[in-house]
Scaffold this active site. Structure first.
Site, PDB file in Angstrom:
ATOM      1  N   CYS A  74      -3.565  14.194   1.405  1.00 49.85           N
ATOM      2  CA  CYS A  74      -3.930  15.351   0.580  1.00 49.85           C
ATOM      3  C   CYS A  74      -3.905  14.915  -0.888  1.00 49.85           C
ATOM      4  O   CYS A  74      -4.092  13.740  -1.177  1.00 49.85           O
ATOM      5  CB  CYS A  74      -3.032  16.554   0.856  1.00 49.85           C
ATOM      6  N   HIS A  75      -3.652  15.839  -1.798  1.00 51.00           N
ATOM      7  CA  HIS A  75      -3.664  15.508  -3.226  1.00 51.00           C
ATOM      8  C   HIS A  75      -2.425  14.713  -3.637  1.00 51.00           C
ATOM      9  O   HIS A  75      -2.529  13.631  -4.217  1.00 51.00           O
ATOM     10  CB  HIS A  75      -3.790  16.797  -4.048  1.00 51.00           C
TER      11      HIS A  75
END
Length: 116
Positions: A74-75
């Site tokens: 993810c981020h």
């Protein structure tokens, strides 16, 4: 238990996967939202890259084969950790979280990946 690896450790993890099961391609599961993937993405190199937003995972679980190793991305690593733990609870045995997410990927592997 879900293991956490840094992006810089991904190549070693992929090699371990190939050693254990040479005919099974590892999967990097990007759980970010579509706008995030458009902003910054990784290139698949030695793995299949699949985008599946976090909220869609429970409904799309059948699309993720249990016999394939999965690294969640993810981020920054928070959402992917939640997805990795969810998959583990659903019986996926070979799941890791990419700690630091695509942000760390940009600093550890590929500086051409935009940071946001």
């Amino acid at each position: 238990m879900v293991r956490h690896i840094r992006p810089a450790q991904l190549a070693a993890w992929l090699q371990q996967c190939r050693t254990r099961a040479p005919d099974v391609e590892p999967l990097v599961l990007d759980v970010r939202e579509p706008w995030e993937v458009q902003t910054a993405s990784v290139r698949a190199d030695g793995f299949e890259l699949r985008h599946m937003p976090m909220a869609s995972i429970p409904l799309r679980l059948a699309e993720l084969p249990k016999q394939r190793p999965i690294a969640c991305l993810c981020h920054h690593g928070g959402r992917s950790a939640q997805v990795a733990f969810f998959l583990h609870r659903q019986g996926y045995e070979d799941v890791v979280n990419i700690a630091g997410g695509i942000h760390a990927w940009a600093t550890e592997i590929d500086p051409s990946v935009p940071q946001y």
